[in-house]
Write a protein that holds these residues in place. Structure first.
Motif, PDB file in Angstrom:
ATOM      1  N   SER A 188      16.091  -1.000  -9.131  1.00 34.20           N
ATOM      2  CA  SER A 188      14.681  -1.109  -9.473  1.00 34.20           C
ATOM      3  C   SER A 188      13.833  -0.698  -8.274  1.00 34.20           C
ATOM      4  N   ARG A 189      12.533  -0.602  -8.497  1.00 34.35           N
ATOM      5  CA  ARG A 189      11.631  -0.209  -7.407  1.00 34.35           C
ATOM      6  C   ARG A 189      11.664  -1.256  -6.283  1.00 34.35           C
ATOM      7  N   VAL A 190      11.665  -2.528  -6.665  1.00 35.53           N
ATOM      8  CA  VAL A 190      11.706  -3.595  -5.660  1.00 35.53           C
ATOM      9  C   VAL A 190      13.021  -3.566  -4.900  1.00 35.53           C
TER      10      VAL A 190
ATOM     11  N   THR B 210      14.949  -1.008  -4.447  1.00 34.80           N
ATOM     12  CA  THR B 210      14.960   0.186  -3.591  1.00 34.80           C
ATOM     13  C   THR B 210      14.240  -0.073  -2.277  1.00 34.80           C
ATOM     14  N   VAL B 211      13.079  -0.722  -2.357  1.00 32.52           N
ATOM     15  CA  VAL B 211      12.281  -0.964  -1.156  1.00 32.52           C
ATOM     16  C   VAL B 211      12.949  -1.986  -0.246  1.00 32.52           C
ATOM     17  N   PHE B 212      13.348  -3.138  -0.798  1.00 33.50           N
ATOM     18  CA  PHE B 212      13.815  -4.243   0.046  1.00 33.50           C
ATOM     19  C   PHE B 212      15.292  -4.127   0.423  1.00 33.50           C
ATOM     20  N   HIS B 213      16.089  -3.391  -0.352  1.00 31.22           N
ATOM     21  CA  HIS B 213      17.520  -3.275  -0.036  1.00 31.22           C
ATOM     22  C   HIS B 213      17.859  -2.001   0.727  1.00 31.22           C
ATOM     23  N   HIS B 214      17.013  -0.986   0.621  1.00 41.55           N
ATOM     24  CA  HIS B 214      17.364   0.305   1.214  1.00 41.55           C
ATOM     25  C   HIS B 214      16.316   0.809   2.201  1.00 41.55           C
ATOM     26  N   VAL B 215      15.044   0.838   1.782  1.00 38.88           N
ATOM     27  CA  VAL B 215      14.002   1.411   2.636  1.00 38.88           C
ATOM     28  C   VAL B 215      13.640   0.477   3.786  1.00 38.88           C
ATOM     29  N   LEU B 216      13.398  -0.793   3.463  1.00 47.16           N
ATOM     30  CA  LEU B 216      12.933  -1.731   4.488  1.00 47.16           C
ATOM     31  C   LEU B 216      13.944  -1.924   5.621  1.00 47.16           C
ATOM     32  N   PRO B 217      15.255  -2.087   5.346  1.00 49.04           N
ATOM     33  CA  PRO B 217      16.195  -2.223   6.482  1.00 49.04           C
ATOM     34  C   PRO B 217      16.185  -1.015   7.416  1.00 49.04           C
TER      35      PRO B 217
ATOM     36  N   LEU C  80       0.817  -1.214   0.000  1.00 46.94           N
ATOM     37  CA  LEU C  80       0.000   0.000   0.000  1.00 46.94           C
ATOM     38  C   LEU C  80       0.850   1.263   0.000  1.00 46.94           C
ATOM     39  N   GLU C  81       1.981   1.219   0.679  1.00 44.24           N
ATOM     40  CA  GLU C  81       2.800   2.411   0.823  1.00 44.24           C
ATOM     41  C   GLU C  81       3.754   2.619  -0.348  1.00 44.24           C
ATOM     42  N   GLU C  82       4.261   1.532  -0.914  1.00 44.07           N
ATOM     43  CA  GLU C  82       5.338   1.665  -1.899  1.00 44.07           C
ATOM     44  C   GLU C  82       4.918   1.338  -3.329  1.00 44.07           C
ATOM     45  N   PHE C  83       3.936   0.473  -3.512  1.00 41.88           N
ATOM     46  CA  PHE C  83       3.638  -0.005  -4.857  1.00 41.88           C
ATOM     47  C   PHE C  83       2.222   0.293  -5.338  1.00 41.88           C
ATOM     48  N   ALA C  84       1.255   0.391  -4.448  1.00 40.85           N
ATOM     49  CA  ALA C  84      -0.141   0.539  -4.859  1.00 40.85           C
ATOM     50  C   ALA C  84      -0.377   1.892  -5.517  1.00 40.85           C
ATOM     51  N   PRO C  85      -1.152   1.943  -6.582  1.00 38.78           N
ATOM     52  CA  PRO C  85      -1.476   3.237  -7.204  1.00 38.78           C
ATOM     53  C   PRO C  85      -2.408   4.044  -6.298  1.00 38.78           C
ATOM     54  N   LYS C  86      -2.278   5.330  -6.373  1.00 36.22           N
ATOM     55  CA  LYS C  86      -3.108   6.216  -5.555  1.00 36.22           C
ATOM     56  C   LYS C  86      -4.420   6.496  -6.295  1.00 36.22           C
ATOM     57  N   ASN C  87      -5.448   5.756  -5.933  1.00 34.15           N
ATOM     58  CA  ASN C  87      -6.758   5.946  -6.553  1.00 34.15           C
ATOM     59  C   ASN C  87      -7.841   5.761  -5.500  1.00 34.15           C
ATOM     60  N   ARG C  88      -9.081   5.750  -5.934  1.00 37.84           N
ATOM     61  CA  ARG C  88     -10.191   5.656  -4.981  1.00 37.84           C
ATOM     62  C   ARG C  88     -10.224   4.306  -4.268  1.00 37.84           C
ATOM     63  N   LEU C  89      -9.798   3.251  -4.960  1.00 37.10           N
ATOM     64  CA  LEU C  89      -9.806   1.930  -4.339  1.00 37.10           C
ATOM     65  C   LEU C  89      -8.834   1.863  -3.176  1.00 37.10           C
ATOM     66  N   THR C  90      -7.615   2.336  -3.379  1.00 34.75           N
ATOM     67  CA  THR C  90      -6.634   2.317  -2.281  1.00 34.75           C
ATOM     68  C   THR C  90      -7.054   3.265  -1.168  1.00 34.75           C
TER      69      THR C  90
ATOM     70  N   ALA D 171      18.078   8.322  -4.211  1.00 34.53           N
ATOM     71  CA  ALA D 171      19.468   7.941  -4.445  1.00 34.53           C
ATOM     72  C   ALA D 171      19.558   6.529  -5.001  1.00 34.53           C
ATOM     73  N   ALA D 172      18.745   5.607  -4.463  1.00 31.77           N
ATOM     74  CA  ALA D 172      18.772   4.226  -4.953  1.00 31.77           C
ATOM     75  C   ALA D 172      18.300   4.150  -6.396  1.00 31.77           C
ATOM     76  N   LEU D 173      17.211   4.867  -6.702  1.00 32.94           N
ATOM     77  CA  LEU D 173      16.720   4.867  -8.080  1.00 32.94           C
ATOM     78  C   LEU D 173      17.702   5.549  -9.017  1.00 32.94           C
ATOM     79  N   GLY D 174      18.428   6.550  -8.497  1.00 31.37           N
ATOM     80  CA  GLY D 174      19.377   7.282  -9.320  1.00 31.37           C
ATOM     81  C   GLY D 174      20.572   6.457  -9.747  1.00 31.37           C
ATOM     82  N   ILE D 175      20.946   5.464  -8.975  1.00 33.18           N
ATOM     83  CA  ILE D 175      22.096   4.624  -9.350  1.00 33.18           C
ATOM     84  C   ILE D 175      21.655   3.350 -10.057  1.00 33.18           C
ATOM     85  N   GLY D 176      20.376   3.306 -10.470  1.00 33.28           N
ATOM     86  CA  GLY D 176      19.920   2.211 -11.312  1.00 33.28           C
ATOM     87  C   GLY D 176      19.179   1.097 -10.613  1.00 33.28           C
TER      88      GLY D 176
END
Length: 452
Positions: free
Chosen positions: A345-347, A349-356, A258-268, A338-343
């Motif tokens: 992926s979204r996954v 970025t989340v699991f290697h940088h944000v989640l820890p 919900l926080e990192e991948f879900a699109p921001k729409n009425r359903l979410t 910064a993670a996205l800037g060095i190439g």
């Protein structure tokens, strides 16, 4: 009248000084009010804990008899314990063992306890006084004596010093939880039993000892002094294992999506609103849901830790999701950029940088959610976990109760003089578990905390 520049300046300074003084008074008053509120809260918490500890700590020690039991062969008139012979089938051996166990159950074990007490008192008890004599010992001790002989049949003919729990009324009398000046008609023990208690105390046969029965025995209705928390503890343990196995991975995964991948729409937006609303729903509603779906529709066993764990999982999920999302939001956007800037992926970025970096907050929220579930009572009552269960559950599918429910049941017991302290002792055990979980959450936060 026109004021000079100097007069206007002095008037302005005077006004500013009065305004500052007024603001400082209000600030100091607010600080004092906040301090008073904190002190009032601490005082009430201190009174609560002092009351629980004062009543509960004495229950960890219980009146106990240390007497010599003679395993009289004339009373225990049994053949030797069966041993499996060479070539004997398991069925034949089990049949012989069952017959021997039946004979063991027919032995008058209470007479061995009666004879032991007579020796300790130094007098022969008349038949009409046997009831007063047997009131000194918990009724379940004769079964404990039987089980001890079954475990070691070589005791036949020996004399062994055995520790036996005194009756619940004896414990109340010894601890002074009943007015000794009440008339005999209002006393729970007869005058003869009370006189024998004094003799046994003088002989150091009856004394206070740490109550292991509180932790290793299950609840009991026939032998109140033997009632313990083993069954409720195992039931709570199985439920917490179910909650941890289901609510933590499901809740954390949902929050990440919900926080990192879900699109921001009425359903979410609708999902987020419902999650926030579920966090405020009374716990008893989850009990009704569990009773109707898990028991009524799916046919899961009533009063089983599995059902309790599923109900508490539903109740805990919103808390874990909200706490996890708050932890993910606290990570600076620069980490993701910064993670996205060095190439990455979204996954990645989340699991290697944000989640820890968010792990301390996630662990803290998850543990606090589990600790909250540990203390819930209302939903468990609705799925039948207030039923009397005399055995320790071996699996999450067997009938059981839980620590909060056991506290609720003991609080309503008619023998209040005994179970009031017992209830406080159970509360201390439950609070100890919850404080341990909270301490674990604090330790994990400190251990994995990262500053940037």
């Amino acid at each position: 009248m026109t004021l000079s520049i100097e007069q206007r300046r002095e008037h302005r300074l005077t006004t500013i000084e009065k305004s500052l003084a007024r603001r400082h008074r209000k600030e100091n008053g607010f600080r004092r009010l906040g301090l008073a509120a904190v002190l009032a809260g601490l005082t009430l918490v201190t009174i609560l804990f002092a009351s629980i500890l004062t009543k509960g700590i004495p229950a960890f020690w219980q009146a106990t008899l240390y007497t010599e039991i003679h395993f009289d062969p004339e009373v225990i008139d049994l053949p030797p314990a069966p041993v499996r012979e060479a070539g004997e089938t398991p069925y034949a051996f089990n049949e012989r063992h069952t017959q021997w166990m039946t004979q063991v159950g027919l032995v008058n074990w209470q007479s061995l306890i009666d004879a032991s007490l007579e020796r300790a008192l130094g007098e022969e008890v008349e038949p009409r006084q046997l009831r007063d004599l047997r009131a000194l010992v918990a009724s379940g001790e004769r079964y404990a004596l039987r089980d001890r002989f079954i475990a070691d049949p070589s005791l036949l003919g020996d004399t062994v010093t055995i520790k036996m729990l005194a009756g619940a009324d004896v414990d109340v009398w010894v601890k002074g939880n009943i007015d000794r000046d009440l008339p005999d008609a209002r006393q729970q023990l007869s005058p003869q039993s009370r006189a024998w208690i004094d003799v046994l105390q003088d002989e150091d046969v009856l004394r206070q000892s740490f109550s292991t029965a509180l932790f290793v025995n299950t609840d009991s209705r026939s032998s109140l002094a033997s009632a313990g928390l083993a069954g409720a503890f195992m039931g709570s343990l199985f439920m917490m294992l179910v909650v941890i196995a289901l609510s933590v991975p499901i809740g954390v995964s949902s929050a990440i999506y919900l926080e990192e991948f879900a699109p921001k729409n009425r359903l979410t937006d609708l999902i987020e609103i419902n999650i926030n609303n579920l966090a405020a729903v009374p716990s008893i509603v989850f009990g009704l849901l569990g009773a109707s779906i898990f028991i009524g529709y799916l046919g899961l066993p009533i009063s089983a830790p599995l059902v309790g764990g599923l109900v508490l999982t539903l109740m805990t999920l919103p808390t874990i999701i909200i706490a996890t999302r708050a932890s993910l939001r606290s990570i600076p956007p620069s980490i993701r950029q910064a993670a996205l800037g060095i190439g990455a992926s979204r996954v990645q970025t989340v699991f290697h940088h944000v989640l820890p970096l968010a792990l301390p907050g996630i662990l803290t929220g998850s543990i606090l959610g589990v600790a909250q579930a540990l203390g819930e009572t209302a939903p468990l009552l609705l799925i039948g976990m207030n039923a009397f269960v005399a055995n320790v559950p071996g699996t999450p599918l067997e009938q059981s109760t839980a620590l909060p429910v056991q506290i609720y049941l003991w609080q309503g017991n008619e023998l209040r003089n005994f179970f009031e302290a017992r209830t406080s002792a159970a509360i201390i055990v439950l609070l100890g578990l919850m404080l341990s979980l909270n301490a674990l959450a604090i330790w994990l936060r400190k251990k994995f905390e990262t500053r940037w």
